[in-house]
Design a protein around this motif. Structure first.
Motif, PDB file in Angstrom:
ATOM      1  N   UNK A   1       0.951  -0.974  -0.221  1.00  0.00           N
ATOM      2  CA  UNK A   1      -0.506   0.206  -0.215  1.00  0.00           C
ATOM      3  C   UNK A   1       0.759   1.620   0.049  1.00  0.00           C
ATOM      4  N   UNK A   2       1.377   1.512   1.258  1.00  0.00           N
ATOM      5  CA  UNK A   2       2.391   2.372   1.392  1.00  0.00           C
ATOM      6  C   UNK A   2       4.118   2.296   1.413  1.00  0.00           C
ATOM      7  N   UNK A   3       4.663   2.629   0.236  1.00  0.00           N
ATOM      8  CA  UNK A   3       5.939   2.685   0.005  1.00  0.00           C
ATOM      9  C   UNK A   3       7.045   3.354   0.381  1.00  0.00           C
ATOM     10  N   UNK A   4       8.236   3.610   1.254  1.00  0.00           N
ATOM     11  CA  UNK A   4       9.521   5.005   1.263  1.00  0.00           C
ATOM     12  C   UNK A   4      10.495   4.070   1.006  1.00  0.00           C
ATOM     13  N   UNK A   5      10.786   5.572   0.203  1.00  0.00           N
ATOM     14  CA  UNK A   5      12.551   5.232   0.413  1.00  0.00           C
ATOM     15  C   UNK A   5      13.158   6.917   0.127  1.00  0.00           C
ATOM     16  N   UNK A   6      14.627   6.775   0.459  1.00  0.00           N
ATOM     17  CA  UNK A   6      14.903   7.789   0.456  1.00  0.00           C
ATOM     18  C   UNK A   6      16.201   8.373  -0.187  1.00  0.00           C
TER      19      UNK A   6
ATOM     20  N   UNK B   1       3.942  -0.243  -4.900  1.00  0.00           N
ATOM     21  CA  UNK B   1       2.985   0.534  -4.495  1.00  0.00           C
ATOM     22  C   UNK B   1       2.544   0.807  -4.166  1.00  0.00           C
ATOM     23  N   UNK B   2       1.383   1.378  -3.697  1.00  0.00           N
ATOM     24  CA  UNK B   2       0.527   2.470  -3.976  1.00  0.00           C
ATOM     25  C   UNK B   2       0.384   3.630  -4.296  1.00  0.00           C
ATOM     26  N   UNK B   3       1.143   3.696  -3.060  1.00  0.00           N
ATOM     27  CA  UNK B   3       1.551   5.241  -2.794  1.00  0.00           C
ATOM     28  C   UNK B   3       2.869   5.589  -2.337  1.00  0.00           C
ATOM     29  N   UNK B   4       4.064   6.096  -3.167  1.00  0.00           N
ATOM     30  CA  UNK B   4       4.929   6.176  -2.747  1.00  0.00           C
ATOM     31  C   UNK B   4       6.077   7.582  -2.222  1.00  0.00           C
ATOM     32  N   UNK B   5       6.469   7.782  -1.393  1.00  0.00           N
ATOM     33  CA  UNK B   5       6.968   8.953  -0.099  1.00  0.00           C
ATOM     34  C   UNK B   5       8.228   8.238  -0.282  1.00  0.00           C
ATOM     35  N   UNK B   6       9.376   9.659  -0.712  1.00  0.00           N
ATOM     36  CA  UNK B   6      10.190  10.285  -0.621  1.00  0.00           C
ATOM     37  C   UNK B   6      11.227  11.092   0.154  1.00  0.00           C
ATOM     38  N   UNK B   7      11.930  10.489   1.020  1.00  0.00           N
ATOM     39  CA  UNK B   7      12.782  11.066   1.785  1.00  0.00           C
ATOM     40  C   UNK B   7      14.224  12.211   1.216  1.00  0.00           C
TER      41      UNK B   7
ATOM     42  N   UNK C   1       8.618  16.120  -9.053  1.00  0.00           N
ATOM     43  CA  UNK C   1       8.066  16.370  -9.971  1.00  0.00           C
ATOM     44  C   UNK C   1       8.623  15.096 -11.062  1.00  0.00           C
ATOM     45  N   UNK C   2       9.142  13.919 -10.201  1.00  0.00           N
ATOM     46  CA  UNK C   2       8.497  12.506 -11.239  1.00  0.00           C
ATOM     47  C   UNK C   2       7.317  11.929 -11.125  1.00  0.00           C
ATOM     48  N   UNK C   3       6.765  11.936 -11.898  1.00  0.00           N
ATOM     49  CA  UNK C   3       5.650  10.951 -11.895  1.00  0.00           C
ATOM     50  C   UNK C   3       4.999  10.063 -10.810  1.00  0.00           C
ATOM     51  N   UNK C   4       6.674   8.878 -10.791  1.00  0.00           N
ATOM     52  CA  UNK C   4       6.089   7.946  -9.801  1.00  0.00           C
ATOM     53  C   UNK C   4       5.997   8.437  -8.262  1.00  0.00           C
ATOM     54  N   UNK C   5       6.332   9.440  -7.711  1.00  0.00           N
ATOM     55  CA  UNK C   5       6.226  10.035  -7.015  1.00  0.00           C
ATOM     56  C   UNK C   5       5.217  10.422  -6.631  1.00  0.00           C
ATOM     57  N   UNK C   6       4.595  10.360  -4.888  1.00  0.00           N
ATOM     58  CA  UNK C   6       3.131  10.879  -4.860  1.00  0.00           C
ATOM     59  C   UNK C   6       3.794  11.970  -3.238  1.00  0.00           C
ATOM     60  N   UNK C   7       4.708  11.569  -2.321  1.00  0.00           N
ATOM     61  CA  UNK C   7       5.077  12.889  -1.629  1.00  0.00           C
ATOM     62  C   UNK C   7       6.204  12.299  -1.313  1.00  0.00           C
ATOM     63  N   UNK C   8       6.780  14.182  -0.977  1.00  0.00           N
ATOM     64  CA  UNK C   8       7.992  13.841  -0.806  1.00  0.00           C
ATOM     65  C   UNK C   8       8.447  15.049   0.010  1.00  0.00           C
ATOM     66  N   UNK C   9       9.649  14.073   1.613  1.00  0.00           N
ATOM     67  CA  UNK C   9       9.181  14.602   2.682  1.00  0.00           C
ATOM     68  C   UNK C   9      10.911  14.853   2.805  1.00  0.00           C
ATOM     69  N   UNK C  10      11.093  15.924   3.873  1.00  0.00           N
ATOM     70  CA  UNK C  10      12.613  15.733   4.182  1.00  0.00           C
ATOM     71  C   UNK C  10      13.017  15.024   5.206  1.00  0.00           C
ATOM     72  N   UNK C  11      14.056  14.571   4.842  1.00  0.00           N
ATOM     73  CA  UNK C  11      14.982  13.397   5.555  1.00  0.00           C
ATOM     74  C   UNK C  11      16.054  13.899   6.553  1.00  0.00           C
ATOM     75  N   UNK C  12      15.809  14.686   7.670  1.00  0.00           N
ATOM     76  CA  UNK C  12      16.745  15.396   8.469  1.00  0.00           C
ATOM     77  C   UNK C  12      17.096  14.263   9.535  1.00  0.00           C
TER      78      UNK C  12
ATOM     79  N   UNK D   1      10.822   1.848  -9.831  1.00  0.00           N
ATOM     80  CA  UNK D   1      10.630  -0.049  -9.312  1.00  0.00           C
ATOM     81  C   UNK D   1      10.139   0.547  -7.734  1.00  0.00           C
ATOM     82  N   UNK D   2      10.657   1.311  -7.084  1.00  0.00           N
ATOM     83  CA  UNK D   2       9.652   1.137  -5.974  1.00  0.00           C
ATOM     84  C   UNK D   2       8.244   1.306  -6.336  1.00  0.00           C
ATOM     85  N   UNK D   3       7.714   2.793  -6.855  1.00  0.00           N
ATOM     86  CA  UNK D   3       5.946   2.550  -7.334  1.00  0.00           C
ATOM     87  C   UNK D   3       5.829   1.132  -8.411  1.00  0.00           C
TER      88      UNK D   3
END
Length: 144
Positions: A5-10, A31-37, A64-75, A26-28
């Motif tokens: 359902x929800x994938x994550x990569x950084x 999964x249905x929803x990809x979050x990228x840190x 701006x990448x079409x495979x990415x659903x949400x971008x977050x800062x990896x702090x 590949x990640x997208x």
């Protein structure tokens, strides 16, 4: 192949290249929803270098990448804190980390909360490190 359902990569995603695109694509596909840190400029220092592209610009590129659903800062490097914040059921990582003490520990921690780690093959040939080397040669004139 299992669909999550929800994938994550950084990543740092400095000097965005085909290896970065491959991991996001590949990640997208898994999964249905990809979050990228995207690693902050301050945290990039863990690689003993500075990012060439500023964090806000790297975030905009990845967003701006079409495979990415949400971008977050990896702090920080705390992957369990990221899981607490985003509740992903899979984390995607490059195969260059597989089998390391650090990632073996993450595998155990994630297994306890029902989250898988999927390793993707490292893209050979292109890397930010190689691109950085070429830039340094150009800027210093050492390629003569």
């Amino acid at each position: 192949m299992k669909k999550y359902k929800i994938g994550y990569t950084t990543g740092v995603y400095d000097m965005f290249h085909i290896g970065h695109l491959n991991i996001l694509k590949n990640a997208k596909s898994q999964c249905d929803y990809l979050i990228v840190g995207v690693t902050t400029d301050e945290l990039v220092s863990y690689k003993n270098k500075q990012a060439i592209i500023p964090h806000d610009e790297r975030m905009a590129i990845v967003e701006a990448i079409r495979y990415v659903d949400k971008v977050v800062a990896q702090e920080d490097m705390d992957k369990m804190a990221a899981w607490e914040a985003h509740k992903f059921d899979v984390m995607f990582v490059g195969s260059d980390w597989q089998g390391t003490e650090k990632w073996n520990k993450f595998e155990k921690e994630f297994a306890e909360v029902g989250t898988d780690i999927v390793y993707f093959p490292y893209t050979k040939g292109t890397s930010s490190t190689k691109l950085r080397g070429v830039l340094e040669e150009i800027l210093t004139g050492s390629n003569k």
